[in-house]
Motif scaffolding. Structure first.
Motif: not given
Lengths: 383, 383
Positions: B152-156, B159-168, B180-186
Motif C-alpha cells: 500500500t505504501i509503495s503505491k502511494d 503516485a507521488h514520484g519519490a523512490l520507494i526503498m525497502a528493507d526486505a 516489479d508488480e509493486w514498483g519497488l525501487d530498492v
C-alpha cells in the motif's frame, strides 16, 4: 580435469582442508556465548598476527572495503593526503580519497618500480604547517609484485605527525609487518590472502593515534564506521551480523599460523619467492620487479618472445594451474605467480614444472628444458 | 549437548546440508570463466526470487551494508526522506540517512504495531513541490515480528514520484515481495535469512528509476558504489573480490528454492507462522504483534507471568534450541521465534514441544500441557 584446480594467483589462495571443513559446520547464533568466545579467541590471534596491542577489527567486506574503512574513519573532507601510486591498488586508494573529497596528492612511480621514500620525505619536510593529515601506502602492490618500503616511509611520517595508513592485503602473513614497531596507524588486509581463507572477511587494525583522529573526523560512514566495530569488539560482539562460518575457518587458520610461527611463515614466503624468481631467470623470462623490491607474495613475469596470455592459458588447460594475468595496461604483457598463504615448496616445483612444459609446447627455445626446475630446487633446498 | 544446536532465531537461519557442503569446496579464481558462469546463473536466479527484470547485485556485506548501499547511491545531502520507524531496523535506516546528512522525517509507530500507510499518504499528498525524494520502509521488522504494509505504501509513493526503498531482509523468500508488480525501487536483503545461507552476502535490487536517480546522486561511496557492481555484473563479473565459497552455497540454495517454488515457499512460511501463533495463544502466551500485521518470518511473544529470558535460556540449556531475545528496550520483555528459511513443519512441532516442556519446568500453570502442540498440529495438518 574437473575438480583438480590449483590456485597460484594472489588471491583467492589455497585453503587448507581443516579450514574448508570448519566452514562447512552449521552456523551458530552470533549473539551467543559461543560466538563471544570465538571472537575473543580470534581477536587475540589477530593481534598476534599484526604484532600489535592495538585493535584489530573484522568486517564482512573485501580488502577494498577494509581499506576504505581504514581511510574514511580518520579524515574529513578537504584533508590533504599523500597517496603512493605505483600500481592498480595504489591508484584505487587515491580514487577512494578523491571520492570522499580529500585533497589528494599522488606520489607516483612507474608500475613495476617501487615508490621512492625520498619523495615522501621531501613533501613531509616541506610541510611545516602540518597540512598533510595522512599518507596512504600499498605495501605489497598486488598488480605488479612490487614491495614498497613501508618501514622507511612510515618512520618519516611518524616524525612529521601525520597518520600512516597501509594496504597490507598481500603482505600481512607473508612478510614482516610489525604494526607497533613501525608505528603504523591503519593496517588493512583481506581473508583470501595470507590468512589461507576464502574471500569474505576484511581486517582493519587501528592505532590509538588513529582513534584520536576518529573523534574529529567527519566523513560519513555507517556500515564502515569502525567506531561501531570497536565498541562491539570490546564486548566480544559485532555491530552487524558477522559471517559466522568464515569466522569458524578464521579460527582454524590462525591456529595453524600460530603453530607454524611468524618467523617460519615469513621464511617460507621468502624462500619460495627466491625460488620462483631464480626459476624465471633460469628460463630467461624477465622479472617485472627488481630483486630489491620483490613482493614475497607475487612474482610478475614479462615474457618477451612468447605471449604471456598463451602461457597462462596453456598452463591452465594442460595442468589445471591458475596463474594471474596483468591488470589494466599490463593486460597481456605480464603473468603473475602467486606464492601466498598455504603454499608449500612442492607447489613451487609443481608450478615451475608446468610452466616449463607449457613453454616447451609453445616452442619456446630461450632455455634448456629443466633449467627452471633446477634453479628452483637449488634455492628451495639450499636457501 | 554439543553439536546439536537448532537455530530458531531470525538469522542466521538453518542451512541445508548440500549448501554447507558446497561451501566447503575449494575456492576458484573469481576472474575465471567458471566464476562468470556461476555469477550469470546466480544473477538469473536472484531476478526470479525478486520477481523482477531489474538488476540484483551481490555484495560482500551484511544486510545493513546492503541497505545502506540501497539508500546512499540514489540520494544527495539535504534530500528529504521519510523513514518508517516501528522497530530497531527502521530506526537504523533513519540513522543511516542522518549520518549522510539527509533531511529525515521519521514516521513512527509503537514497537509491535505496524506503520500506518495513511500517515505516509498524508505527507506525500501534502508534498506538492515534490521535495520528498525517497521513502524507506522496513517490510518485516525483525525486532518485533511486525509486517508493514509495503504494498500500500509503495503505491502511494509511486503516485507521488519519490523512490520507494525497502528493507526486505526478513521478508524476501518468506512472503510475496514482487518488486516489479509493486514498483519497488530498492530491495535489500541478506544471505542468512530466507536464502538459507550463512551470513556474509548482501543483496540489493535496483529499479531503472533508481538508476536514473543515481546519475545525479552525490553522496560519497566507493565500496558500496552500486554503479560499480552493475557495470561489473553486466559482464558477469564483480568490482571487488567476491566471497567465492558463499557464492557456491548461494547457487545450491537458489536451486533448492526454485525447485520448491515461490508459492510453496510462501505457503510454508504462512502455515508455520499461523501454527506458531496458534500454539502461543493455546499456551496463553501473549503475541506481541496482531494477526493482521504478523511477520511470516518471526513471531514475538511477550509472556506475562513467566520471565522471557528464563524461558529462552531453559529451552537452550535443556533442548539446544536457540530462540532470540528482545532488542533494545524490549530486552527481557519478549522472546522471538524465527520460522524463516530452511524450516520444516517438524521444526515447528519440535520448538513448540520444547517450549511446553520448559514452561512445565518453570512451573507455568496458565495452560494445559500439550495444548500448544495440539494447536500447532491442528494448523499444520488442516491449514
Amino acid at each position: 580435469m574437473d575438480n583438480k584446480l590449483m590456485l597460484m594467483i594472489p588471491g583467492p589462495t589455497p585453503v587448507p582442508e581443516p579450514v574448508l571443513l570448519a566452514m562447512a559446520k552449521h552456523p551458530i547464533g552470533h549473539r551467543s556465548k559461543d560466538f563471544e568466545g570465538l571472537l575473543a579467541d580470534v581477536t587475540a590471534q589477530l593481534k598476534w598476527l599484526h604484532q600489535t596491542q592495538s585493535d584489530v577489527l573484522v568486517l564482512a567486506a573485501s580488502g577494498t572495503g577494509a581499506m576504505e574503512a581504514g581511510i574514511i574513519n580518520f579524515l574529513s573532507a578537504g584533508d590533504r593526503v599523500l597517496v603512493g601510486v605505483n600500481g592498480k591498488f595504489g591508484d584505487r586508494w587515491a580514487q577512494v580519497c578523491e571520492t570522499y573529497g580529500l585533497k589528494v596528492e599522488r606520489v607516483t612511480a612507474e608500475w613495476g618500480k617501487p615508490l621512492d621514500p625520498a619523495e615522501f620525505r621531501r613533501l613531509l619536510d616541506a610541510d611545516t604547517d602540518k597540512t598533510i593529515k595522512a599518507v596512504v601506502i600499498t605495501h605489497s602492490e598486488t598488480s605488479t609484485g612490487v614491495l614498497n618500503d613501508l618501514e622507511t616511509i612510515s618512520k618519516d611520517v611518524k616524525a612529521h605527525g601525520a597518520l600512516i595508513m597501509a594496504d597490507a592485503v598481500t603482505s600481512l602473513g607473508a612478510t614482516n609487518v610489525p604494526m607497533d614497531e613501525w608505528g603504523l596507524d591503519v593496517v588493512a588486509s583481506g581473508s583470501q590472502k595470507g590468512y589461507m581463507l576464502p574471500p569474505g572477511l576484511g581486517f582493519v587494525a587501528v592505532s590509538q593515534k588513529a582513534w584520536d583522529a576518529y573523534k574529529t573526523a567527519t566523513l560519513p560512514r555507517f556500515y564502515l564506521d569502525l567506531g561501531k566495530y570497536k565498541k562491539a569488539t570490546d564486548k566480544n560482539s559485532t555491530p552487524f551480523t558477522p559471517p559466522v562460518t568464515l569466522f569458524f575457518g578464521l579460527q582454524v587458520a590462525l591456529d595453524m599460523m600460530q603453530k607454524e610461527g611468524l618467523e617460519s611463515i615469513f621464511a617460507r614466503h621468502h624462500r619460495q619467492k627466491n625460488a620462483t624468481r631464480a626459476a624465471m631467470q633460469a628460463m630467461s623470462l624477465p622479472l617485472f620487479a627488481a630483486d630489491a623490491a620483490a613482493s614475497p607474495a607475487i612474482t610478475a613475469v614479462a615474457p618477451v618472445s612468447v605471449d604471456a596470455e598463451k602461457i597462462r592459458s596453456l598452463v591452465k588447460k594442460r595442468f589445471d594451474i591458475l596463474l594471474a594475468g596483468g591488470q589494466d595496461h599490463l593486460k597481456g604483457k605480464i603473468f603473475r605467480v602467486g606464492h601466498l598463504g598455504f603454499v608449500s615448496d612442492r607447489d613451487i616445483l609443481t608450478a615451475i614444472g608446468a610452466l616449463e612444459a607449457a613453454l616447451l609446447e609453445l616452442g619456446y627455445d630461450q632455455c634448456q628444458p629443466g633449467a627452471g626446475l633446477a634453479a628452483a630446487s637449488q634455492v628451495l633446498t639450499q636457501g
